[in-house]
Design a protein around this motif. Structure first.
Motif, PDB file in Angstrom:
ATOM      1  N   MET A   1     -45.030 -19.182 -16.117  1.00 56.44           N
ATOM      2  CA  MET A   1     -43.807 -18.737 -15.473  1.00 56.44           C
ATOM      3  C   MET A   1     -44.093 -17.938 -14.212  1.00 56.44           C
ATOM      4  N   GLY A   2     -45.170 -17.183 -14.172  1.00 56.74           N
ATOM      5  CA  GLY A   2     -45.482 -16.354 -13.032  1.00 56.74           C
ATOM      6  C   GLY A   2     -45.820 -17.176 -11.797  1.00 56.74           C
ATOM      7  N   VAL A   3     -46.472 -18.330 -12.008  1.00 59.98           N
ATOM      8  CA  VAL A   3     -46.852 -19.179 -10.885  1.00 59.98           C
ATOM      9  C   VAL A   3     -45.605 -19.804 -10.265  1.00 59.98           C
ATOM     10  N   ARG A   4     -44.697 -20.287 -11.093  1.00 62.06           N
ATOM     11  CA  ARG A   4     -43.458 -20.886 -10.578  1.00 62.06           C
ATOM     12  C   ARG A   4     -42.652 -19.879  -9.757  1.00 62.06           C
ATOM     13  N   LYS A   5     -42.578 -18.651 -10.254  1.00 59.97           N
ATOM     14  CA  LYS A   5     -41.829 -17.616  -9.542  1.00 59.97           C
ATOM     15  C   LYS A   5     -42.497 -17.295  -8.203  1.00 59.97           C
ATOM     16  N   LYS A   8     -41.870 -20.243  -5.824  1.00 61.89           N
ATOM     17  CA  LYS A   8     -40.476 -20.196  -5.362  1.00 61.89           C
ATOM     18  C   LYS A   8     -40.291 -19.089  -4.322  1.00 61.89           C
ATOM     19  N   GLY A   9     -40.903 -17.943  -4.545  1.00 64.44           N
ATOM     20  CA  GLY A   9     -40.807 -16.844  -3.580  1.00 64.44           C
ATOM     21  C   GLY A   9     -41.429 -17.208  -2.235  1.00 64.44           C
ATOM     22  N   VAL A  10     -42.589 -17.870  -2.273  1.00 65.34           N
ATOM     23  CA  VAL A  10     -43.241 -18.294  -1.036  1.00 65.34           C
ATOM     24  C   VAL A  10     -42.382 -19.342  -0.328  1.00 65.34           C
ATOM     25  N   GLY A  11     -41.821 -20.268  -1.083  1.00 65.36           N
ATOM     26  CA  GLY A  11     -40.942 -21.288  -0.492  1.00 65.36           C
ATOM     27  C   GLY A  11     -39.715 -20.672   0.155  1.00 65.36           C
ATOM     28  N   ASP A  12     -39.102 -19.730  -0.522  1.00 64.92           N
ATOM     29  CA  ASP A  12     -37.931 -19.046   0.051  1.00 64.92           C
ATOM     30  C   ASP A  12     -38.300 -18.288   1.325  1.00 64.92           C
TER      31      ASP A  12
END
Length: 112
Positions: A1-5, A8-12
């Protein structure tokens, strides 16, 4: 879960950064176009009639001065801005906003 978050943060962050860069470029191009249009208008007016251009600039200056005066003074009790005062105030505010826009974005466009 930490990697996905994290992904997503880097993408945003990347989407937001690219959006800001594109917005800055668009605003700089608009500022350069507006400055060019104003310079072209002044050149054509001067080419057509220097005296009429000076008279027009003087009348515009008086209208802007009246607009600034009307915008910063308190209207009479029970009366809002009416007629000429409302028009010249709106013209003054529009001119001031345009001047601020040009002051912020024209130095970055490289057209000076």
């Amino acid at each position: 879960m930490g990697v996905r978050k994290a992904v997503k943060g880097v993408g945003d962050f990347l989407v937001e950064t690219v959006g800001e860069v594109v917005a800055e470029v668009v605003l700089s191009v608009l500022a350069c176009l507006l400055l060019g249009l104003l310079a072209l208008t002044a050149h054509l007016a001067w080419s057509f009639s220097p005296r009429a251009t000076l008279v027009g600039v003087a009348v515009l200056g008086l209208a802007l001065a009246h607009g600034a005066w009307a915008a910063f003074r308190d209207p009479a009790k029970g009366r809002g801005r009416r007629g000429l005062a409302a028009v010249t105030s709106a013209g003054f505010v529009l001119t001031a906003a345009t001047a601020v826009f040009l002051a912020l974005y024209v130095p970055d466009c490289g057209c000076l």
